[in-house]
Design an enzyme around this catalytic site. Structure first.
Site, PDB file in Angstrom:
ATOM      1  N   GLY A  23      31.762 -24.679  13.027  1.00  0.00           N
ATOM      2  CA  GLY A  23      32.550 -24.200  11.896  1.00  0.00           C
ATOM      3  C   GLY A  23      33.768 -25.068  11.687  1.00  0.00           C
ATOM      4  O   GLY A  23      34.141 -25.846  12.561  1.00  0.00           O
ATOM      5  N   PRO A  59      37.652 -26.425  11.209  1.00  0.00           N
ATOM      6  CA  PRO A  59      38.780 -26.280  12.129  1.00  0.00           C
ATOM      7  C   PRO A  59      39.580 -25.004  11.849  1.00  0.00           C
ATOM      8  O   PRO A  59      39.737 -24.607  10.701  1.00  0.00           O
ATOM      9  CB  PRO A  59      39.648 -27.507  11.831  1.00  0.00           C
ATOM     10  CG  PRO A  59      38.758 -28.471  11.156  1.00  0.00           C
ATOM     11  CD  PRO A  59      37.697 -27.684  10.468  1.00  0.00           C
ATOM     12  N   GLY A  60      40.031 -24.374  12.902  1.00  0.00           N
ATOM     13  CA  GLY A  60      40.911 -23.220  12.743  1.00  0.00           C
ATOM     14  C   GLY A  60      40.211 -21.914  12.434  1.00  0.00           C
ATOM     15  O   GLY A  60      40.850 -20.911  12.150  1.00  0.00           O
ATOM     16  N   THR A  61      38.879 -21.899  12.500  1.00  0.00           N
ATOM     17  CA  THR A  61      38.182 -20.656  12.190  1.00  0.00           C
ATOM     18  C   THR A  61      38.090 -19.745  13.411  1.00  0.00           C
ATOM     19  O   THR A  61      37.554 -18.649  13.320  1.00  0.00           O
ATOM     20  CB  THR A  61      36.753 -20.933  11.668  1.00  0.00           C
ATOM     21  OG1 THR A  61      36.159 -21.933  12.487  1.00  0.00           O
ATOM     22  CG2 THR A  61      36.797 -21.419  10.242  1.00  0.00           C
ATOM     23  N   HIS A 121      30.207 -19.714 -12.615  1.00  0.00           N
ATOM     24  CA  HIS A 121      29.493 -20.959 -12.349  1.00  0.00           C
ATOM     25  C   HIS A 121      28.444 -20.755 -11.240  1.00  0.00           C
ATOM     26  O   HIS A 121      27.268 -21.076 -11.422  1.00  0.00           O
ATOM     27  CB  HIS A 121      30.503 -22.045 -11.950  1.00  0.00           C
ATOM     28  CG  HIS A 121      29.886 -23.357 -11.598  1.00  0.00           C
ATOM     29  ND1 HIS A 121      29.876 -24.419 -12.460  1.00  0.00           N
ATOM     30  CD2 HIS A 121      29.237 -23.777 -10.478  1.00  0.00           C
ATOM     31  CE1 HIS A 121      29.254 -25.437 -11.887  1.00  0.00           C
ATOM     32  NE2 HIS A 121      28.859 -25.072 -10.676  1.00  0.00           N
ATOM     33  N   GLU A 122      28.889 -20.177 -10.144  1.00  0.00           N
ATOM     34  CA  GLU A 122      27.963 -20.013  -9.018  1.00  0.00           C
ATOM     35  C   GLU A 122      26.849 -19.027  -9.352  1.00  0.00           C
ATOM     36  O   GLU A 122      25.698 -19.238  -8.983  1.00  0.00           O
ATOM     37  CB  GLU A 122      28.713 -19.565  -7.754  1.00  0.00           C
ATOM     38  CG  GLU A 122      29.709 -20.592  -7.207  1.00  0.00           C
ATOM     39  CD  GLU A 122      29.109 -21.971  -6.987  1.00  0.00           C
ATOM     40  OE1 GLU A 122      27.901 -22.057  -6.689  1.00  0.00           O
ATOM     41  OE2 GLU A 122      29.858 -22.954  -7.122  1.00  0.00           O
ATOM     42  N   HIS A 161      24.119 -20.687 -11.272  1.00  0.00           N
ATOM     43  CA  HIS A 161      23.129 -21.334 -10.403  1.00  0.00           C
ATOM     44  C   HIS A 161      22.172 -20.291  -9.848  1.00  0.00           C
ATOM     45  O   HIS A 161      20.954 -20.452  -9.889  1.00  0.00           O
ATOM     46  CB  HIS A 161      23.813 -21.982  -9.190  1.00  0.00           C
ATOM     47  CG  HIS A 161      24.569 -23.244  -9.480  1.00  0.00           C
ATOM     48  ND1 HIS A 161      24.006 -24.338 -10.076  1.00  0.00           N
ATOM     49  CD2 HIS A 161      25.863 -23.589  -9.216  1.00  0.00           C
ATOM     50  CE1 HIS A 161      24.912 -25.306 -10.175  1.00  0.00           C
ATOM     51  NE2 HIS A 161      26.059 -24.872  -9.657  1.00  0.00           N
TER      52      HIS A 161
HETATM   53  P1  ADP Z   1      39.065 -23.578  16.218  1.00  0.00           P
HETATM   54  O1  ADP Z   1      38.752 -23.723  17.657  1.00  0.00           O
HETATM   55  O2  ADP Z   1      37.936 -23.013  15.412  1.00  0.00           O
HETATM   56  O3  ADP Z   1      39.603 -24.816  15.583  1.00  0.00           O
HETATM   57  P2  ADP Z   1      41.075 -21.854  17.242  1.00  0.00           P
HETATM   58  O4  ADP Z   1      40.266 -20.861  17.965  1.00  0.00           O
HETATM   59  O5  ADP Z   1      41.656 -22.946  18.060  1.00  0.00           O
HETATM   60  O6  ADP Z   1      40.225 -22.498  16.081  1.00  0.00           O
HETATM   61  O7  ADP Z   1      42.192 -21.114  16.417  1.00  0.00           O
HETATM   62  C1  ADP Z   1      43.546 -21.440  16.548  1.00  0.00           C
HETATM   63  C2  ADP Z   1      44.391 -20.211  16.453  1.00  0.00           C
HETATM   64  O8  ADP Z   1      44.278 -19.612  15.170  1.00  0.00           O
HETATM   65  C3  ADP Z   1      43.970 -19.138  17.418  1.00  0.00           C
HETATM   66  O9  ADP Z   1      44.603 -19.291  18.637  1.00  0.00           O
HETATM   67  C4  ADP Z   1      44.408 -17.859  16.714  1.00  0.00           C
HETATM   68  O10 ADP Z   1      45.770 -17.604  16.918  1.00  0.00           O
HETATM   69  C5  ADP Z   1      44.219 -18.202  15.267  1.00  0.00           C
HETATM   70  N1  ADP Z   1      42.909 -17.770  14.770  1.00  0.00           N
HETATM   71  C6  ADP Z   1      41.913 -18.564  14.338  1.00  0.00           C
HETATM   72  N2  ADP Z   1      40.858 -17.833  13.943  1.00  0.00           N
HETATM   73  C7  ADP Z   1      41.172 -16.545  14.164  1.00  0.00           C
HETATM   74  C8  ADP Z   1      40.478 -15.302  13.971  1.00  0.00           C
HETATM   75  N3  ADP Z   1      39.241 -15.267  13.467  1.00  0.00           N
HETATM   76  N4  ADP Z   1      41.106 -14.162  14.329  1.00  0.00           N
HETATM   77  C9  ADP Z   1      42.361 -14.190  14.819  1.00  0.00           C
HETATM   78  N5  ADP Z   1      43.058 -15.307  15.028  1.00  0.00           N
HETATM   79  C10 ADP Z   1      42.494 -16.489  14.697  1.00  0.00           C
HETATM   80 ZN    ZN Z   2      27.723 -25.988  -9.305  1.00  0.00          ZN
END
Ligand code: ADP
Ligand code: ZN
Ligand code: MG
Length: 603
Positions: free
Chosen positions: A200, A202-204, A422-423, A426
Site C-alpha cells: 500500500g 506510504p503512510g497507510t 466520470h467514474e 466508466h
Molecule cells: P506505512 O508503514 O504504511 O508507511 P506507518 O505504519 O509507518 O505507515 O504509519 C505512520 C504513522 O501514521 C503511524 O505510526 C500512525 O501514527 C499513523 N497511521 C498510519 N496509518 C494509520 C491508521 N490506519 N490508523 C491509525 N494511525 C495510522
Molecule cells: Zn476516466
C-alpha cells in the site's frame, strides 16, 4: 572469504602487535635495566680501574659486563648514556672490547613513531565496521550483531490503535488466531501462508498493522528494515538473514517483520546494472533459502511491507514465500474518522471540533497524514497558549499539512461531483455493454499516482483472444467517463486525458496491427518493433501520406463511434447514472456488488 574470518584475523593482528610491544617495553626491558642500573661516574670509575670486560653501546644506554672477581661472577650492568664526546677514546684507551647495537625503541618512541601515525587508519577501520553494524573493532561476530539488537520484542500496539483498514484487519485476524492457537490449525492439517506481504502507499499504516498483529497475538516481534539488510560489505546481509531466522525459530511463535522489503526484494534483473548489486542479490537469495527451509507450521510468520509491490522479484511472491498479499488502502471517510478519533483521543478537544467534518474534507489523506494533522492542530493550540484545541486549529492544520503535500488539496464539492459522474460513466458503460469485464470497484479517493478516481474492472477469466467487438466495447468503457461529463456538465474536462490516450492507442492498434478496418484492409501498418508511429519520427517511411491520413481518419471514426455508444447507454440510463454518482460521492468507494444492487433496484 567469509567475513567473520576476516575480522577475526584483523582483531588478532592488533592484539599480537600490542602484546609484542607491551612485553618488550613493560616487562623485558625494565627487568634487565632497572635491576642493574648504575650511575655514569661508577661506570667511568670501573672503566678506569679496568674492571670491565665488554661494553655495548645501545643507543641511549650503555650495557657493560664486569669481570669476575674472587667473590663475584661476571655481572652485567648498564648506564644511561650521557653526551660524552670522549667516550670512544676512553674505551680505546682502556682496551676493553666494545661494540654498538641499534637502539631498541622505548614505549614512547614506539607510540609516537608508528602507533600514532596509524591511528587515523584504525579510526577509519573502526567507523567502517561501525557503519556495518558491527559495533567497533572487537566485532569478531560481524553480521550477528544487528540481529542481537533486534531481540524479539513484545509490542503493546493493538488493532484499536489502527483505524480504517477494514479488510486488511480481517485477513490479519487469521494470522493472529494461528499464532495464538497453532494446535487448532495443525489438528485440521491446515497450513498458513509463511509470508504475508502488506502492500500500500506510504503512510497507510502498514508498519503499524504489523506491530498490531504481534501485539494482538502477544508474540515476540522481530523488526528489521530491508535497507538494514543490505550492507556495503559482501556477506553481511546474508549472514544477518541467517542469524535472524535462527533466533526467531528459538522464540516461536513469533513474527518476523521486514519493513520496506523492496530494498532487498527488487527484481534481480532490474538491479543488476553495471557491475550489478550482488550483495543485494545474496541477501535476497539467503532470505528465499531461509523461507524455503522453514516448516510451514514452525510458528514463525514472516511479514513484510512495501510501497511498491510491482517491483518485487517474482521469486519472493511465489507460493511458499510471500504468497499472501494484503492490500492496505488509503482510508475512506469512515476510516478517516476512526483514525482521527484514535489520534485525538488523548487530546483536549474543544466543543466545536467536528471530526466528522474533518474526515469528510480530508479525502486522499493517509493515516500518517491524519496523525500529522491532529498533531499540528495540537501544536497550534499550544502556541496560542490555550488549553483546548479548537476547530480553527484543525482548519489551519489542514492548510499546513496540505501545503506540505501539494496536490492533496481536499477536493471541492464540485470536483468530487465531476469525478463521481466520470467514474460512474466508466462503470455503467461497462455494466451495460456486453463483452466487458465486470466492475470490481469504483473510487473517488485520489491515488498517489495523481488520478482523482478510478474504476477497477476484474476479468472473470484469462483472456487469450479478444474479438473486434470486445475491443470496441473496451474503448467505449474508456470513453464512458468523458461521455458522462458531456451529458451531465455539457463539457469534457482534463480529467479524461489518460482515458483518451489509452483509447486512442487501442484504436490505433486495432487498425494498424489487427487489421480491423474495412477501409484499410487486412494489412499491418505498424512497424515491427512498436506500434505504428507517425511518419517522420522513425516511423514507417513506406507509408504514403494518403495512408497515414486514412489511418488517422479510421482512428477518429472508431473513437467517435465508441464515445457515441457510451453516450447512448448513459442517456438511456440517466436516472441510474445520477443515483450511483450521488451514492459514490457520498461513500467515496463502492464495490461492484453495490453497483449491481443499485442498478437492479432501479430497473
Ligand atoms: P506505512 O508503514 O504504511 O508507511 P506507518 O505504519 O509507518 O505507515 O504509519 C505512520 C504513522 O501514521 C503511524 O505510526 C500512525 O501514527 C499513523 N497511521 C498510519 N496509518 C494509520 C491508521 N490506519 N490508523 C491509525 N494511525 C495510522
Ligand atoms: Zn476516466
Ligand atoms: Mg512503514
Amino acid at each position: 572469504m567469509d567475513n567473520k574470518q576476516r575480522s577475526f584475523s584483523a582483531g588478532y593482528l592488533i592484539i599480537a602487535i600490542l602484546a609484542t610491544w607491551l612485553f618488550n617495553d613493560l616487562v623485558y626491558k625494565p627487568f634487565i635495566i632497572r635491576e642493574t642500573e648504575v650511575s655514569y661516574n661508577v661506570f667511568l670509575q670501573d672503566l678506569k680501574e679496568n674492571k670491565i670486560n665488554e661494553v655495548i653501546l645501545n643507543g641511549d644506554r650503555i650495557v657493560f659486563t664486569l669481570k669476575a672477581t674472587e667473590n663475584q661472577k661476571e655481572t652485567a650492568a648498564n648506564v644511561v648514556a650521557v653526551t660524552d664526546p670522549d667516550l670512544v677514546e676512553r674505551l680505546i684507551a682502556s682496551g676493553v672490547a666494545f661494540s654498538a647495537q641499534a637502539p631498541t625503541k622505548s614505549l614512547f618512541s614506539t607510540l609516537f613513531g608508528w602507533i600514532l601515525p596509524l591511528l587515523p587508519l584504525f579510526l577509519l577501520w573502526y567507523f567502517i565496521f561501525k557503519r556495518m553494524g558491527g559495533g567497533g573493532p572487537n566485532a569478531m561476530s560481524l553480521g550477528k550483531s544487528k540481529a542481537h539488537e533486534i531481540n524479539g520484542e513484545m509490542i503493546g500496539i493493538k488493532f484499536s490503535d489502527v483505524g480504517g483498514v477494514g479488510e486488511a484487519e480481517v485477513e490479519l485476524r487469521e494470522i493472529i488466531e494461528y499464532l495464538k492457537y497453532p494446535e487448532n490449525f495443525s489438528k485440521m492439517g491446515a497450513k498458513l501462508p509463511k509470508g504475508v506481504l502488506l502492500a500500500g502507499s506510504p503512510g497507510t499504516g502498514k508498519t503499524l498493522l504489523a506491530k498490531a498483529t504481534a501485539g494482538e497475538a502477544e508474540v515476540p516481534f522481530f523488526f528489521l528494515t530491508g535497507s538494514s539488510f543490505v550492507e556495503m560489505f559482501v556477506g553481511v546481509g546474508a549472514a544477518r538473514v541467517r542469524d535472524l531466522f535462527e533466533q526467531a525459530q528459538k522464540k516461536a511463535p513469533c513474527i518476523i517483520f521486514i519493513d520496506e522489503i523492496d530494498a532487498i526484494g527488487q527484481a534481480r534483473t532490474s538491479v543488476a546494472g553495471i557491475g550489478g548489486n550482488s550483495e543485494q542479490e545474496n541477501t535476497l537469495n539467503q532470505l528465499l533459502a531461509e523461507m524455503d527451509g522453514f516448516a510451514a507450521n514452525s510458528g514463525v510468520v514472516i511479514m513484510a511491507a512495501t510501497n511498491r509491490p510491482e517491483i518485487l522479484d517474482p521469486a519472493l511472491i511465489r507460493p511458499g514465500r510471500f504468497d499472501r498479499q494484503i492490500q492496505v488502502n488509503l482510508p475512506t471517510e469512515p476510516g478517516r474518522l476512526e483514525i482521527l478519533i484514535i489520534h485525538t483521543r488523548n487530546m483536549p478537544l474543544g466543543s466545536d471540533v467536528n471530526l466528522e467534518r474533518l474526515a469528510k474534507i480530508t479525502a486522499g489523506f493517509s493515516g500518517a497524514e491524519l496523525a500529522n494533522l491532529a498533531n499540528e492542530a495540537a501544536l497550534l493550540a499550544i502556541r496560542k497558549g490555550i488549553k483546548t484545541i479548537s476547530m480553527a486549529d484543525f482548519d489551519l492544520a489542514i492548510e499546513r499539512v496540505v501545503a506540505g503535500l501539494q496536490r492533496k488539496t481536499p477536493l471541492s464539492d464540485a470536483i468530487r461531483s465531476k469525478v463521481s459522474y466520470h467514474e460512474v460513466g466508466h462503470a455503467l458503460t461497462a455494466y451495460y455493454l456486453p463483452g466487458t469485464d465486470p466492475v470490481h470497484k469504483i473510487s473517488i479517493i485520489p491515488t498517489a499516482k495523481g488520478a482523482l478516481g478510478y474504476t477497477m474492472q476484474m476479468p472473470e477469466e484469462d483472456r487469450y483472444l479478444i474479438g473486434e467487438n470486445e475491443l470496441k466495447a473496451r474503448i467505449a468503457v474508456m470513453l464512458g467517463g468523458r461521455a458522462a461529463e458531456l451529458i451531465v456538465f455539457q463539457e469534457a474536462s482534463t480529467g479524461a486525458s489518460n482515458d483518451l490516450e489509452r483509447a486512442t492507442e487501442m484504436a490505433r492498434r486495432m487498425i494498424t496491427e489487427f487489421g480491423m478496418s474495412l477501409k484499410l484492409g487486412p494489412v499491418r501498418y505498424a512497424n515491427t518493433t512498436g506500434s505504428y508511429l507517425r511518419s517522420g519520427v522513425s516511423g514507417r517511411e513506406d507509408l504514403s501520406p494518403a495512408t497515414i491520413l486514412h489511418i488517422d481518419q479510421e482512428i477518429h471514426r472508431l473513437l467517435d463511434e465508441a464515445q457515441n455508444t457510451a453516450k447512448q447507454i448513459l442517456t438511456e440510463h440517466i436516472a441510474v447514472l445520477h443515483e450511483v454518482a450521488t451514492f459514490l460521492k457520498e461513500k467515496e468507494v463502492i464495490s461492484g456488488d453495490d453497483l449491481t444492487r443499485i442498478v437492479t433496484s432501479m430497473s
